[in-house]
Design an enzyme around this catalytic site. Structure first.
Site, PDB file in Angstrom:
ATOM      1  N   CYS A 178       0.858  -1.189   0.000  1.00 10.06           N
ATOM      2  CA  CYS A 178       0.000   0.000   0.000  1.00 10.06           C
ATOM      3  C   CYS A 178       0.893   1.238   0.000  1.00 10.06           C
ATOM      4  CB  CYS A 178      -0.904   0.027   1.227  1.00 10.06           C
ATOM      5  SG  CYS A 178      -1.896   1.524   1.276  1.00 10.06           S
ATOM      6  N   LYS A 206       0.332  -9.443  -1.791  1.00 10.27           N
ATOM      7  CA  LYS A 206      -0.023  -8.420  -2.786  1.00 10.27           C
ATOM      8  C   LYS A 206       1.192  -7.562  -3.085  1.00 10.27           C
ATOM      9  CE  LYS A 206      -3.439  -5.309  -4.436  1.00 10.27           C
ATOM     10  NZ  LYS A 206      -4.834  -4.933  -4.264  1.00 10.27           N
TER      11      LYS A 206
HETATM   12  C1  FMN Z   1      -9.942   3.692  -3.620  1.00 11.17           C
HETATM   13  C2  FMN Z   1      -9.052   2.501  -3.619  1.00 11.17           C
HETATM   14  C3  FMN Z   1      -8.810   1.833  -2.424  1.00 11.17           C
HETATM   15  C4  FMN Z   1      -7.977   0.720  -2.409  1.00 11.17           C
HETATM   16  N1  FMN Z   1      -7.766   0.065  -1.220  1.00 11.17           N
HETATM   17  C5  FMN Z   1      -6.979  -1.046  -1.215  1.00 11.17           C
HETATM   18  C6  FMN Z   1      -6.787  -1.779  -0.017  1.00 11.17           C
HETATM   19  O1  FMN Z   1      -7.351  -1.469   1.036  1.00 11.17           O
HETATM   20  N2  FMN Z   1      -5.970  -2.854  -0.063  1.00 11.17           N
HETATM   21  C7  FMN Z   1      -5.334  -3.269  -1.214  1.00 11.17           C
HETATM   22  O2  FMN Z   1      -4.609  -4.261  -1.193  1.00 11.17           O
HETATM   23  N3  FMN Z   1      -5.531  -2.595  -2.365  1.00 11.17           N
HETATM   24  C8  FMN Z   1      -6.328  -1.512  -2.388  1.00 11.17           C
HETATM   25  N4  FMN Z   1      -6.528  -0.839  -3.565  1.00 11.17           N
HETATM   26  C9  FMN Z   1      -5.829  -1.294  -4.784  1.00 11.17           C
HETATM   27  C10 FMN Z   1      -6.721  -2.166  -5.665  1.00 11.17           C
HETATM   28  O3  FMN Z   1      -7.058  -3.360  -5.006  1.00 11.17           O
HETATM   29  C11 FMN Z   1      -6.007  -2.505  -6.986  1.00 11.17           C
HETATM   30  O4  FMN Z   1      -4.835  -3.232  -6.679  1.00 11.17           O
HETATM   31  C12 FMN Z   1      -5.615  -1.269  -7.783  1.00 11.17           C
HETATM   32  O5  FMN Z   1      -6.600  -0.266  -7.683  1.00 11.17           O
HETATM   33  C13 FMN Z   1      -5.400  -1.591  -9.267  1.00 11.17           C
HETATM   34  O6  FMN Z   1      -6.593  -2.094  -9.842  1.00 11.17           O
HETATM   35  P1  FMN Z   1      -7.588  -1.187 -10.749  1.00 11.17           P
HETATM   36  O7  FMN Z   1      -6.740  -0.529 -11.782  1.00 11.17           O
HETATM   37  O8  FMN Z   1      -8.564  -2.164 -11.295  1.00 11.17           O
HETATM   38  O9  FMN Z   1      -8.215  -0.208  -9.830  1.00 11.17           O
HETATM   39  C14 FMN Z   1      -7.367   0.273  -3.601  1.00 11.17           C
HETATM   40  C15 FMN Z   1      -7.630   0.955  -4.807  1.00 11.17           C
HETATM   41  C16 FMN Z   1      -8.448   2.046  -4.830  1.00 11.17           C
HETATM   42  C17 FMN Z   1      -8.698   2.750  -6.128  1.00 11.17           C
END
Ligand code: FMN
Length: 351
Positions: free
Chosen positions: A180, A214
């Site tokens: 993160c 992750k």
């Molecule tokens: C608003 C938001 C909150 C997120 N919170 C987490 C989280 O709590 N834990 C985590 O492992 N990834 C978190 N992510 C990352 C997503 O799981 C993902 O890895 C990342 O957004 C890439 O995917 P996407 O392009 O489909 O959004 C978050 C992403 C967004 C946009």
């Protein structure tokens, strides 16, 4: 259709307010039993060719919801009704925490992207456990675990272990979030020495549950090779690749310079390359590809690069409730076009 009409209104609200409204709507759906069957009939694509056997579980289709969308496990069943093949809840922390001050979530519509610096806000493990205990999601639920924001390395290990132990009975798999970008830099969470301690503790805590890590999108081949070495040592089952990036490729939106993790279309390629590199380094790992998946084509690229499953967050925000259906239907067309009998046959063909 309806979502396309409502989206401009929804997008006039601050992004986090719109997300809250979305969750509220899904909570309403989850509570309305008669409506649920109708929604399922409309959005679920039932087809044996989409089924994936991975991590000791059968997933009805490979398209899941990424961590962060349903951090507190409020709506996994509603997301399953919308046709997603699995839902990853979390990141779940040992206690409730507020995260960073608002605003902390931004839409970059011109770039089909988002920037967030939420900072692992959430209800904490006890409330999440209560919710999971009383919900039958109808699809596999993965649990993403983390630590309190200001924890140092030893406490981080203890905390992740405790969260995983508390939630394991509800989890198809457990994934530990060490990537993160929005938590204070107490220490290097993805450093091999720390991962060694963390994964040792977690594999003891959840010996019967598949364990994944992750990973971030900004590691070169050497760092990924070092990661794979640690994973092998602890018999870790897989990697969720990837989290958001702090890098800023060329972007056109006014919010591009906001601090935080970038997700969505501009992340797609580097996330897919991370999947491909991991698949080449170790073909025993189960890979979950995430980052910029917003169409059947982008999902297919991740599968072909070596992901057995994919997930999305940002693509769902822009695509709305029919997103999983659109991707699953499109995947069936792509499989047919390329002569694959099922999704599993396409996994890794481009690794
Ligand atoms: C608003 C938001 C909150 C997120 N919170 C987490 C989280 O709590 N834990 C985590 O492992 N990834 C978190 N992510 C990352 C997503 O799981 C993902 O890895 C990342 O957004 C890439 O995917 P996407 O392009 O489909 O959004 C978050 C992403 C967004 C946009």
């Amino acid at each position: 259709m309806l979502y396309r009409a409502l989206r401009p209104l929804l997008f006039r609200l601050p992004a986090e307010t719109a997300h809250g409204l979305g969750t509220k709507t899904l909570r309403g759906l989850q509570a309305a039993t008669p409506l649920r069957g109708l929604v399922r009939d409309r959005f679920r694509v039932e087809d044996d060719r989409l089924r994936v056997a991975a991590l000791g579980t059968t997933f009805p289709n490979p398209v899941g919801v990424a961590a962060g969308f349903d951090k507190d496990a409020e709506v996994p069943a509603a997301l399953g009704d919308l046709g997603f093949g699995f839902v990853e809840v979390g990141t779940v922390t040992p206690r409730s925490q507020d995260g960073n001050p608002r605003p902390r979530l931004f839409r970059l519509a011109e770039d089909r992207a988002m920037v967030n610096r939420l900072g692992l806000n959430g209800d904490g493990v006890d409330r999440v456990k209560r919710r999971l205990a009383r919900t039958d999601a109808g699809v596999p639920v993965g649990v993403n675990v983390g630590k309190t924001n200001d924890a140092g390395p030893e406490r981080a290990v203890r905390e992740a272990r405790r969260v995983a132990d508390r939630l394991r009975e509800h989890a198809a798999y457990v994934v530990v979030n060490v990537s993160c970008p929005n938590v204070p830099d107490e220490f290097e969470e993805s450093a091999p020495a720390h991962l060694h301690d963390l994964l040792g503790a977690l594999s003891e805590a959840v010996p019967e549950t598949p364990l994944l890590v992750k990973a971030g999108p900004d590691q070169g081949r050497e760092a990924l090779a070092a990661l794979v070495d640690v994973l092998d040592e602890h018999a870790v089952d897989g990697v969720v690749a990837t989290n958001t990036t702090t890098e800023r490729p060329a972007l056109g939106s006014p919010h591009a310079a906001e601090t935080g993790g970038l997700s969505g279309a501009p992340l797609e390629q580097r996330a897919t390359e991370t999947v491909r590199t991991l698949a080449r380094l170790d073909d025993d790992l189960t890979l979950v590809g995430v980052g910029g998946v917003d169409s059947a084509e982008s999902a297919y690229r991740k599968l072909r690069a070596g992901a057995s499953l994919v997930q999305l967050y940002t693509g769902f925000v822009y695509g709305g409730p029919a997103t999983a259906r659109r991707i699953n239907r499109g995947l069936l067309d792509l499989l047919e076009r390329d002569g694959f009998d099922d999704v599993e046959e396409a996994v890794g063909v481009d690794a």
